[in-house]
Design a protein around this motif. Sequence first.
Motif, short mmCIF file in Angstrom:
data_model
loop_
_atom_site.label_atom_id
_atom_site.label_comp_id
_atom_site.label_asym_id
_atom_site.label_seq_id
_atom_site.Cartn_x
_atom_site.Cartn_y
_atom_site.Cartn_z
N SER A 44 0.82 -1.21 0.00
CA SER A 44 0.00 0.00 0.00
C SER A 44 0.86 1.26 0.00
O SER A 44 0.59 2.21 -0.75
CB SER A 44 -0.93 -0.01 1.21
OG SER A 44 -1.77 -1.15 1.20
N LYS A 45 1.89 1.26 0.83
CA LYS A 45 2.79 2.42 0.91
C LYS A 45 3.41 2.70 -0.46
O LYS A 45 3.42 3.85 -0.93
CB LYS A 45 3.89 2.17 1.94
CG LYS A 45 4.91 3.32 2.05
CD LYS A 45 5.93 3.04 3.12
CE LYS A 45 6.97 2.02 2.70
NZ LYS A 45 7.93 2.56 1.70
N TYR A 48 0.74 4.02 -2.98
CA TYR A 48 0.41 5.44 -2.77
C TYR A 48 1.55 6.35 -3.21
O TYR A 48 1.33 7.43 -3.78
CB TYR A 48 0.06 5.69 -1.31
CG TYR A 48 -1.34 5.24 -0.94
CD1 TYR A 48 -2.45 5.70 -1.64
CD2 TYR A 48 -1.54 4.36 0.12
CE1 TYR A 48 -3.74 5.29 -1.29
CE2 TYR A 48 -2.83 3.95 0.48
CZ TYR A 48 -3.93 4.41 -0.23
OH TYR A 48 -5.19 4.01 0.11
N SER A 53 -4.84 6.06 -6.11
CA SER A 53 -5.88 6.89 -5.49
C SER A 53 -6.45 6.23 -4.24
O SER A 53 -6.89 6.92 -3.32
CB SER A 53 -7.01 7.13 -6.49
OG SER A 53 -7.60 5.90 -6.88
N GLU A 54 -6.44 4.89 -4.22
CA GLU A 54 -7.05 4.15 -3.11
C GLU A 54 -6.50 2.73 -3.12
O GLU A 54 -6.27 2.14 -4.18
CB GLU A 54 -8.57 4.11 -3.28
CG GLU A 54 -9.31 3.27 -2.28
CD GLU A 54 -10.79 3.13 -2.57
OE1 GLU A 54 -11.50 2.52 -1.75
OE2 GLU A 54 -11.23 3.62 -3.63
#
Length: 411
Positions: A44-45, A48, A53-54
């Motif tokens: 996730s890191k 992003y 965006s998500e």
Amino acid sequence: MKNLDKLLEKYAKLCVKVGINIKEGQPLVINAPIEGLEFVRLLSKNAYELGASEVYVNWSDEVLTKLKYKNSPMEVFENYPKWKADSLEDFAKRGAGFISISSDDPELLKEMDPKKVAAANKSASIALKEYRKYTMNDINPWLVISIATRSWAKKVFPKLEEEKALKSLWDAIFKATRIDQEDPIKAWEDHMGNLKEKVDFLNNKKIKSLHYTSKNGTDLKVELPIDHIWAGGGSITSSGVPFAPNMPTEEVYTMPDKYGVDGVIYSTKPLNYGGNLIDEFKLYFEKGKVVDFSASVGEEVLKDLFAIDEGAKHLGEVALVPFDSPISNSNIIFMNTLFDENASCHFAFGKAYPTNIKGGEDMTDEELEAHHVNNSLTHVDFMVGDSTTSIVATTLDGKTLQIFKDGNWAF
């Protein structure tokens, strides 16, 4: 631990940057076991940081899964939650990338009611049919990877203590995915370039059929449809974005003619399907269809697979993997299809990738059928290659060409 953290960071970066190739403003969906919490945070890191965006995560847990199979009534397994299917389809329509982490205990559901397992597999296949059009047609980028989990590690390395087994499995994963190299991204670019050379060679030969033989008794002829396309390594989305759907990958693959498979084929590695193992099986084909089969382990599970629909009895993928490849040379039976299929030539029961035939991604189901492209609710790879595998191709102009000899590329 510090070294492990460094390798995990490199792994996460490779998955997001090369695997999915995330773009600015793009959503990312991750399917992950709860044991992978820390690694999912790394994914996730990195996503992003590259502009996602998500990041949306669908979690699974082996303990909760077993409790469900032990206690829930059959109707639960016969009805896949509509909101789950709708959610995935919605993300697909929004252009999301999809990462699936395959790391379950290979025998998670061994003691569970096989009728519940079969019902769950079938209802999921039906409910996710529309969503899978986006991945199987390469409309959206998708990626299958694995992480080391305790239950899986104990099955792969049963003689080792739990912590040592976990470390050994991580080491094997890092080596297979080239994370142990100084620059994994460069190593992957080189690897995909090597696979592309094989793809280009096979596409230029205009192959009509493949004849498989092996000392274990395999003797199978596989016709290929006109205008079939070989692929391997990386793929490209319909909008032109390159991605790598499997990490690791060693295969070059295409589709068979749905009605053009005849003979007998023997499996060479265990197949992990629906939380159960199927092993030492042989299949008899006539005009593309499995007409008889047997298995030393999991024969009923194999029978349930074929009962999903008519297309499950036909083949949808032909994949070539040299016996002398990194995963095969590790001499590890992973009991995980992502790894074992990249250590061995394999086929897949069920749906073919429409991208493996010229213009296939734009064809209707009826047009695909007219081109003898198999359609099914399922797609399950199984391994058939060994050190004695021979594959001889016949081209459209009637010439013969040795593709594999003694389990390895012959060119």
